[in-house]
Design an enzyme around this catalytic site. Structure first.
Site, short mmCIF file in Angstrom:
data_model
loop_
_atom_site.label_atom_id
_atom_site.label_comp_id
_atom_site.label_asym_id
_atom_site.label_seq_id
_atom_site.Cartn_x
_atom_site.Cartn_y
_atom_site.Cartn_z
N SER A 181 0.79 -1.22 0.00
CA SER A 181 0.00 0.00 0.00
C SER A 181 0.83 1.28 0.00
CB SER A 181 -0.94 0.00 1.20
OG SER A 181 -0.22 -0.18 2.40
N HIS A 209 -4.97 -3.08 -3.01
CA HIS A 209 -4.54 -2.13 -4.04
C HIS A 209 -4.32 -2.77 -5.41
CE1 HIS A 209 -4.25 1.11 -1.16
NE2 HIS A 209 -3.84 0.17 -0.32
N LYS A 240 -11.45 1.02 -2.49
CA LYS A 240 -10.40 1.70 -3.26
C LYS A 240 -10.80 1.74 -4.73
CE LYS A 240 -7.42 0.47 0.51
NZ LYS A 240 -7.77 1.58 1.39
#
Ligand SMILES: Cc1ncc(COP(=O)(O)O)c(C=O)c1O
Length: 393
Positions: A181, A209, A240
């Site tokens: 991250s 991610h 995200k």
């Protein structure tokens, strides 16, 4: 006598002196390429809305319709009355995207990690955790009461060495971020998977991610490497690239059953709002059918990375949309972030404990929805700030 809370002030002063005091900023617009931050328009280089799906018209419509039909809150935990059909649809969509038998949605990625790790490992078990794993993994390990050993970042030889002394443990679990991250590099999954297989260890990948960004249809880091790995347990988040909120675990049906029955962070909390579930479901559809968003994201990342390197900034060798500029001590990172902000560029400073000591940095992220003009504006800001502030240190 009432407790004297003076120690709150002392703690705050200590944080301030170490350069680690945090302040909340107020965002007054949607997370697009330019945002209104505390009343000023600035280019946003600090969002995880990588594909811009949180403002996609199809996603917004789905959220509004779900609110009209199901109301604003789930009103109960999932095992009581909070399990609307929106969950069933979303979990089937997730399992399809991740190419697993089943999936289970949690309130957040943080909740998913702190819930699953104590289910997978307990007293008498060993967890092998990458040194740069996310805080939610660290906290999940703490809650599990298993023995934890940290292997050097992406160091397969170290991982092997630790596993070679693990025969006395009942079970072994390897856990790693897929895309790290704060560094943006990708875990060497094929090697880790081989080691896991050799030492009969479970493997849990946190793809917070990588999901939406890597692999065919954005399905993540496992797909990026073309791994079959049906026994790899995949964790990820809907907060995200998916642009909503919630965490998930994708894996076998029996694992999902076990989590429903034993994962405390699943059982003892209220279900997610209908709008969130519907938004995530619509976003998954857009994500799969829009490879051009990933192309744009990577083209922006490459462009910005090259431009900053040409200006003299040192970036970590990230392979993704996360571009870290490591600056050292927290004060330096904060002062450069503030100087950039004054130039209209929001590039947040990341300091310990989010990153190891002396590696405070700007964590830059691009989004598919950035315009070329916004990227240029950001580069112009960096050009103005560098070199005076950096050499001044
Ligand atoms: C690697 C990683 N795992 C888990 C999480 C937690 O996800 P969420 O924000 O959905 O709680 C994050 C978020 O910062 C993350 O970066």
């Amino acid at each position: 006598m009432a407790h004297n809370y003076d120690w709150f002030n002392t703690e705050r002063t200590t944080l301030e002196q170490a350069g680690l005091r945090r302040h909340l900023r107020t965002v007054m617009s949607a997370p697009t390429g330019t945002i209104n931050l505390d009343g000023r328009d600035v280019v946003l280089l600090g969002s995880n809305n990588y594909l811009g799906l949180s403002t996609h018209p199809q996603v917004i419509t789905a959220a509004i319709e779900a609110t009209r039909t199901f109301g604003t809150g789930a009103s109960g935990s999932r095992l009581i009355s909070g399990n609307s059909e929106l969950y069933t649809t979303l979990e089937a969509n997730l399992a399809k995207t991740k190419n697993t038998e089943a999936a289970l949605v949690f309130s957040s990625g943080y909740a998913a990690n702190t819930s699953i790790i104590p289910v997978l490992a307990g007293e008498g078990d060993l967890i092998l955790s990458d040194a740069l794993n996310h805080a939610s993994i660290i906290d999940g390990c703490r809650l599990s009461r298993a023995t934890k050993k940290v292997y050097r970042h992406c160091d397969i030889a170290h991982l092997k060495a630790l596993l070679s002394e693990s025969a006395t443990f009942r079970r072994r679990l390897i856990v790693t971020d897929g895309v790290f991250s704060m560094d943006g590099d990708i875990a060497p999954l094929p090697d880790i998977y081989e080691v896991a297989t050799h030492y009969d260890a479970m493997l849990l990948i946190d793809d917070a991610h990588g999901f939406g960004v890597l692999g065919k249809d954005g399905s993540g880091t496992v797909a990026h490497f073309g791994l079959e790995g049906t026994d790899i347990i995949r964790m990820g988040t809907l907060s995200k690239a998916v642009g909503a909120l919630g965490g998930y675990i994708a894996g076998s049906r029996v694992l999902v059953e076990l989590l429903i029955n034993t994962a405390r962070g699943f059982i003892f909390t209220t279900g997610l709002p209908p709008a969130t579930l519907a938004a995530a479901n619509a976003a998954l559809d857009v994500m799969r059918s829009s490879p051009e968003l990933r192309q744009r994201l990577f083209s922006h990342a490459k462009y910005l990375k090259t431009a900053l390197a040409n200006l003299g900034y040192t970036l970590l060798p990230s392979e993704t949309q996360i571009l870290p500029v490591v600056l050292g001590n927290p004060q330096r990172a904060t002062s450069i972030a503030n100087a950039l902000l004054a130039e209209g560029v929001f590039a947040p400073a990341i300091r310990p404990p989010a990153v190891p000591p002396d590696t405070s940095r700007l964590r830059l992220t691009v989004m598919a929805t950035h315009t070329e003009a916004e990227i240029q504006q950001a580069i112009a800001g960096f050009a103005k700030v560098f070199p005076p502030l950096i050499t001044d240190n």
